[in-house]
Design a protein around this motif. Structure first.
Motif, PDB file in Angstrom:
ATOM      1  N   UNK A 250       0.820  -1.217   0.000  1.00  0.00           N
ATOM      2  CA  UNK A 250       0.000   0.000   0.000  1.00  0.00           C
ATOM      3  C   UNK A 250       0.851   1.263   0.000  1.00  0.00           C
ATOM      4  N   UNK A 251       2.147   1.148   0.301  1.00  0.00           N
ATOM      5  CA  UNK A 251       3.038   2.311   0.333  1.00  0.00           C
ATOM      6  C   UNK A 251       3.902   2.432  -0.916  1.00  0.00           C
TER       7      UNK A 251
ATOM      8  N   UNK B  96      11.291   4.287  -8.571  1.00  0.00           N
ATOM      9  CA  UNK B  96      12.745   4.396  -8.568  1.00  0.00           C
ATOM     10  C   UNK B  96      13.396   3.977  -7.275  1.00  0.00           C
ATOM     11  N   UNK B  97      12.620   3.776  -6.219  1.00  0.00           N
ATOM     12  CA  UNK B  97      13.175   3.400  -4.913  1.00  0.00           C
ATOM     13  C   UNK B  97      13.426   1.896  -4.843  1.00  0.00           C
ATOM     14  N   UNK B  98      14.474   1.535  -4.128  1.00  0.00           N
ATOM     15  CA  UNK B  98      14.723   0.130  -3.801  1.00  0.00           C
ATOM     16  C   UNK B  98      13.881  -0.229  -2.591  1.00  0.00           C
ATOM     17  N   UNK B  99      13.079  -1.292  -2.710  1.00  0.00           N
ATOM     18  CA  UNK B  99      12.184  -1.672  -1.618  1.00  0.00           C
ATOM     19  C   UNK B  99      12.346  -3.156  -1.333  1.00  0.00           C
TER      20      UNK B  99
ATOM     21  N   UNK C 115      -2.147  -5.969   0.010  1.00  0.00           N
ATOM     22  CA  UNK C 115      -2.553  -6.171  -1.373  1.00  0.00           C
ATOM     23  C   UNK C 115      -1.552  -7.034  -2.110  1.00  0.00           C
ATOM     24  N   UNK C 116      -1.567  -6.921  -3.431  1.00  0.00           N
ATOM     25  CA  UNK C 116      -0.676  -7.732  -4.258  1.00  0.00           C
ATOM     26  C   UNK C 116      -0.074  -6.864  -5.349  1.00  0.00           C
TER      27      UNK C 116
ATOM     28  N   UNK D 278      10.871  -0.014  -7.599  1.00  0.00           N
ATOM     29  CA  UNK D 278       9.484   0.277  -7.957  1.00  0.00           C
ATOM     30  C   UNK D 278       9.434   0.991  -9.301  1.00  0.00           C
ATOM     31  N   UNK D 279       8.569   0.499 -10.183  1.00  0.00           N
ATOM     32  CA  UNK D 279       8.338   1.141 -11.466  1.00  0.00           C
ATOM     33  C   UNK D 279       6.851   1.377 -11.641  1.00  0.00           C
TER      34      UNK D 279
END
Length: 633
Positions: free
Chosen positions: A105-106, A112-115, A140-141, A170-171
């Motif tokens: 959800x975040x 562009x961030x590494x998560x 979520x998914x 994240x893209x």
């Protein structure tokens, strides 16, 4: 090297450790992955590599050698520089990756961030490029794209149902997010169990249906509410788990009034859960069924598609949601077929049920007959309440739908007046609601096995908000013009059919005092055109009810079928089917429906025997003025 507990500490990094887990001055176990003229490259984990320059080496090393290195530099570009650790006595300490999982959800706004994600793999789809792992967490998914060679399965040992830790970038944004995988590791043992427990707790909480109150006060609906809540809970859980839902519904007005609101509600919930604009297309299908029961043809088609989607797209096998059908013994051969696979079945229906026959195969069964009520509680009425439990924001759009369902299925419940008032407050008078019902029936005939999503939504005036090019006023005008056109066409086709059939309707007075009308719809009605035999029989019946003002039974029959309608006569059509089979061995009678509306099939050679015995049983049927139609009032 040593694993003794004395001496200095050397860290052995877990495979998923990243540069965030190392510090300058610390020592680590490194494995040589390459030898060059100016030094050796070492791996500390799957994500951490660096160079030991030849000036920092004490000896020669080959690929695969493990030795102690010390981190001496982190350059501005992120490259790591090591020296060979000059140490003989040390203790090895394992270090796991230190991260806080990012909730799905975040992810929006994190492009562009590494998560880091932790969750369960609910789908694995191999494309011509990356392998797409759909991973669900508490919120979520999200699809995670892992690249290998073109068309080659990445992380081949990871399966659907595994709990994984994903590191990636994240893209995309909003409902079209994707994580490009840098590393994906299947968690095991305690780590996996901890994540599973966390996911299950969150899933149970989020699967709870929204707390709503029925649209109208009605004791009959209150009896059904707990069962509808159970169905809502099962459907929400399926969406959260990434299990597809195949929705089967009777292809008539009530069936569409039942299925369309549930479809809209599930689409909204899927969009809330899955960060993928394609998720709804993959996870939800609405499929009309011509018969008021689950035919083997439909079951075979559903099973074939499900197994194909599992093989091609890595999907779980679906949940089967039966609406306005699925309650009778005629459903059991199809249920037995799908029961060979992991396909749960959920039923919301108001046809007279055979609970002992279907209960072994269904996970939840909501039917008014199971609560001492009857067909007057239509499936459309129930499913509008079900849709509101899934997505209460739809309430204002659906206030008129229960009234359409009531008129479509000729419900004689006193509460229909309350539903009509509710629709009138929303701008729909009874005459227009009847036109909507006729338009739905007309298009159901022409759509056949096609769901006709956009057209049916337009007829019911539900679904997406008006586009920027169309104002609410323009949409309302378009809706009324569409309904007027379709209902007028339906009326014209009905009149054309009745002009042909009415001279061939035969009449006899039976001992109970009711009028019995018969029509051979195979020989004396236009075929393959609207209205179909069932509708034709119903229209003849309605005319005779109005004409006589007395109890009426009508039979429309063909070579191997009969359509039955009664008004003011208490017929138990399902019970008649049972008795016909007992008294006419070899007739092969099947079918059913409501107590006073239904259809049966039989072998052609026994038609006259079946019809004669059927009339005999109708002669003994009890007159019941409470069942007399509103058409005569």
């Amino acid at each position: 090297m040593s694993d003794s507990s004395s001496g200095e500490t050397v860290y052995r990094l877990a495979p998923d450790c990243t540069a965030e887990d190392v510090e300058v001055g610390e020592r680590y176990l490194g494995t040589v992955n390459g030898v060059v003229d100016y030094g050796v490259f070492v791996d500390l984990s799957e994500n951490i590599s660096g160079l030991v320059h030849e000036s920092e080496l004490d000896g020669d090393h080959e690929v695969g050698d493990e030795f102690v290195v010390e981190l001496v530099e982190v350059r501005e570009n992120g490259d790591l520089g090591f020296s060979e650790g000059d140490i003989d006595d040390y203790a090895v300490e394992d270090r796991d990756h230190d991260y806080d999982p990012t909730p799905t959800s975040d992810l929006d706004g994190r492009t562009g961030d590494l998560v880091h994600l932790e969750g369960e793999v609910v789908q694995i789809k191999q494309t011509g490029g990356p392998t797409i792992f759909r991973v669900r967490d508490e919120d979520g998914a999200v699809p995670c794209a892992a690249f290998a060679e073109a068309g080659v399965r990445a992380y081949a040992t990871v399966d659907v149902g595994d709990v994984v830790h994903v590191t990636g970038v994240v893209e995309g944004t909003g409902s079209d997010l994707q994580v490009e995988v840098e590393n994906l590791v299947a968690l095991e043992d305690a780590a996996a169990e901890n994540v599973r427990e966390r996911l299950e707790a969150a899933l149970v909480e989020r699967a709870e249906p929204v707390d709503t109150e029925p649209l109208v006060e009605w004791p009959a609906m209150e009896k059904l509410y707990p069962g509808l809540q159970d169905v809502a809970r099962i459907l929400r859980r399926a969406v959260l788990e990434g299990r597809p839902i195949r929705m089967r519904h009777h292809a008539d007005g009530d069936g569409m009034c039942a299925s369309v609101p549930v479809q809209l509600a599930l689409e909204r919930f899927i969009a809330d859960v899955h960060h993928d604009t394609q998720a709804t297309r993959h996870l939800l299908r609405r499929l009309p069924s011509k018969a008021p029961y689950y035919e083997m043809e439909d079951a075979t088609r559903d099973l074939n598609f499900a197994l194909g989607d599992q093989a091609r797209h890595g999907q779980k096998l679906p949940l089967l949601l039966m609406l306005d059908n699925g309650s009778t013994e005629e459903d059991t051969p199809a249920y037995k077929t799908v029961s060979n696979y992991d396909i749960p079945v959920v039923v919301v229906d108001h046809h007279h049920p055979d609970p002992e026959a279907v209960e072994p195969y269904v996970e939840e069964h909501v039917n008014p007959y199971l609560h001492d009520e009857d067909y007057r509680v239509t499936t459309g009425m129930m499913c509008v309440e079900l849709a509101r439990m899934l997505s209460p924001g739809l309430t204002d759009d659906l206030r008129h739908v229960p009234a359409v369902a009531a008129l479509s299925d000729r419900s004689k419940a006193d509460t229909v007046a309350d539903y009509l008032d509710l629709a009138d407050d929303a701008g729909y008078d009874e005459a227009f609601l009847q036109d909507i019902s006729e338009a739905l029936d007309y298009e159901a005939f022409h759509l056949r096995y096609d769901a006709g999503r956009e057209l049916v939504n337009d007829i019911l005036n539900v679904g997406d908000a008006p586009s920027e090019e169309e104002s609410p006023e323009e949409r309302e005008e378009r809706h009324r013009e569409l309904v007027d056109f379709l209902s007028t066409r339906a009326d014209e086709d009905v009149e054309h059919q009745l002009d042909a059939v009415m001279p061939h309707v035969t009449h006899e007075a039976i001992d109970s005092g009711a009028h019995l009308y018969r029509l051979n719809v195979e020989d004396h009605a236009h075929r393959f055109t609207y209205p179909a035999p069932g509708k034709t029989t119903g229209e003849v019946h309605d005319r005779k009810v109005v004409e006589t003002g007395e109890p009426v039974i009508t039979i429309g029959y063909g070579p191997d079928f009969a359509v039955l309608r009664s008004d003011g006569v208490r017929l138990d059509i399902p019970e008649m089917v049972t008795e016909l089979n007992e008294e006419l061995p070899g007739a092969g009678v099947s079918g059913g429906g409501h107590l006073v509306v239904g259809s049966i099939r039989f072998v052609p050679g026994m038609r006259e025997d079946v019809l004669d015995l059927l009339v005999e049983k109708m002669t003994d049927a009890e007159i019941d003025e409470e069942l007399h139609s509103t058409l005569t009032r």
